[in-house]
Design a protein around this motif. Structure first.
Motif, short mmCIF file in Angstrom:
data_model
loop_
_atom_site.label_atom_id
_atom_site.label_comp_id
_atom_site.label_asym_id
_atom_site.label_seq_id
_atom_site.Cartn_x
_atom_site.Cartn_y
_atom_site.Cartn_z
N VAL A 12 3.09 6.43 -2.60
CA VAL A 12 3.51 6.17 -3.98
C VAL A 12 3.83 7.50 -4.65
O VAL A 12 2.97 8.38 -4.74
CB VAL A 12 2.42 5.43 -4.78
N TRP A 14 4.55 9.49 -8.01
CA TRP A 14 4.17 9.31 -9.42
C TRP A 14 4.83 10.40 -10.26
O TRP A 14 4.54 11.58 -10.08
CB TRP A 14 2.65 9.38 -9.57
N VAL A 49 7.42 3.76 -3.00
CA VAL A 49 7.47 3.20 -4.35
C VAL A 49 7.42 4.37 -5.32
O VAL A 49 6.80 5.41 -5.04
CB VAL A 49 6.28 2.24 -4.61
N VAL A 51 6.57 5.39 -9.43
CA VAL A 51 6.01 5.01 -10.73
C VAL A 51 6.40 6.08 -11.75
O VAL A 51 6.26 7.28 -11.49
CB VAL A 51 4.48 4.87 -10.68
N ARG A 98 14.18 2.19 -3.59
CA ARG A 98 12.73 2.00 -3.68
C ARG A 98 12.44 1.23 -4.96
O ARG A 98 13.13 1.39 -5.97
CB ARG A 98 11.96 3.33 -3.77
N ARG A 193 -0.69 1.29 -10.26
CA ARG A 193 -1.07 1.73 -8.91
C ARG A 193 -1.31 0.54 -7.99
O ARG A 193 -0.94 0.56 -6.82
CB ARG A 193 -2.34 2.59 -8.97
N ALA A 196 2.03 -0.87 -7.03
CA ALA A 196 2.73 0.09 -6.17
C ALA A 196 2.14 0.12 -4.77
O ALA A 196 2.87 0.12 -3.77
CB ALA A 196 2.70 1.47 -6.81
N ARG A 197 0.81 0.15 -4.68
CA ARG A 197 0.17 0.19 -3.37
C ARG A 197 0.48 -1.06 -2.55
O ARG A 197 0.69 -0.99 -1.34
CB ARG A 197 -1.35 0.33 -3.53
N THR A 200 3.91 -0.78 -1.03
CA THR A 200 4.07 0.13 0.12
C THR A 200 3.88 -0.60 1.44
O THR A 200 4.27 -0.08 2.49
CB THR A 200 3.06 1.29 0.06
#
Length: 265
Positions: A12, A14, A49, A51, A98, A193, A196-197, A200
């Motif tokens: 991820v 960020w 991903v 963020v 993504r 998060r 996003a996780r 993945t």
């Protein structure tokens, strides 16, 4: 980079805007830094991903008024070049292969509102506020807002938001479809998060193809979309990624990706 911080953890990426003392203005320096990060993401298949977040209580205040004032007499050619540069960023963001999640914990004004619209999913806290404030300055909405906003809220509502320049709070933004979920500031980034996780674990080829097809859908006719669907699915089957999911299901095991985790009550 002076305008943002960027880190990658467990696939991820960020992005955190990093000028809270100025409410994270969208200016040439931020655009350059963001485009640099997007290029890094494109070149790194390990980043699955992205963020985008501001700082506590501040997302993006839009244009830097001091910089805008300095260039008021620069002429139409200067401003056309500058706006086109911003639109190149918008295209890069929209076409990034993504998923992009925006976590908005404060005002998203003008270009900051448009920046949030570039994300695939927007999460917000009760501190979030959205305003197409351009007309207050005698300016036209930019950074792709004229294209993006009607596709989210419809043409009539987009006109109302742009003509009135009024502020929209987080709950109304959710009702309008501008925001997917609203969470308290303390839980906002954790929810980003969490989503996003989970993403993945999704097949990156299929995810990128789905995003590209959905982005094309509102500007395409039925037959074009059917053709795109067929070619996208063929490309997905040609990748190695479906095998693990299909074989797991046949073996009565959980597939690698099972969707988003539910929102905790």
């Amino acid at each position: 980079m002076n305008t943002l911080a960027f880190e990658v953890t467990d696939g991820v990426g960020w992005i955190r805007l990093a000028r809270p003392e100025k409410h994270n203005p969208f200016d040439n320096e931020l655009r350059t830094d963001l485009m640099s990060v997007l290029e890094q993401v494109r070149q790194d298949p390990g980043i699955r991903v992205l963020v985008l977040a501001g700082t506590p209580g501040a997302f993006c205040a839009g244009g830097n008024l001091h910089v805008l004032h300095e260039h008021l007499d620069s002429g139409a050619h200067y401003w056309q070049r500058r706006i086109k540069s911003g639109l190149r960023f918008t295209q890069d963001m929209l076409n990034l292969g993504r998923p992009v999640i925006a976590a908005v914990d404060g005002p998203a004004m003008g270009a900051g509102f448009a920046l949030a619209l570039c994300a695939d999913m927007v999460l917000a806290s009760p501190r979030a506020r959205f305003s197409m404030a351009h007309l207050r300055l005698g300016l036209v909405p930019d950074l792709g807002a004229l294209y993006l906003l009607p596709r989210v809220v419809g043409l009539q509502r987009a006109k109302e938001l742009m003509f009135s320049t009024r502020e929209v709070d987080a709950e109304e933004a959710r009702q309008l479809g501008l925001v997917m979920e609203v969470h308290d500031s303390e839980q906002l980034e954790e929810r980003a998060r969490q989503i996003a996780r989970s993403l993945t674990q999704a097949a990156p080829t299929a995810l990128a193809l789905t995003k590209a097809a959905l982005n094309a859908s509102l500007d395409s006719d039925q037959q074009s979309m059917f053709t795109l669907e067929a070619s996208s699915q063929a490309a997905a089957f040609a990748s190695p990624e479906p095998r693990a999911a299909i074989e797991a299901l046949l073996a009565k095991q959980a597939p690698p990706f099972r969707g988003f985790p539910k929102v905790k009550p």
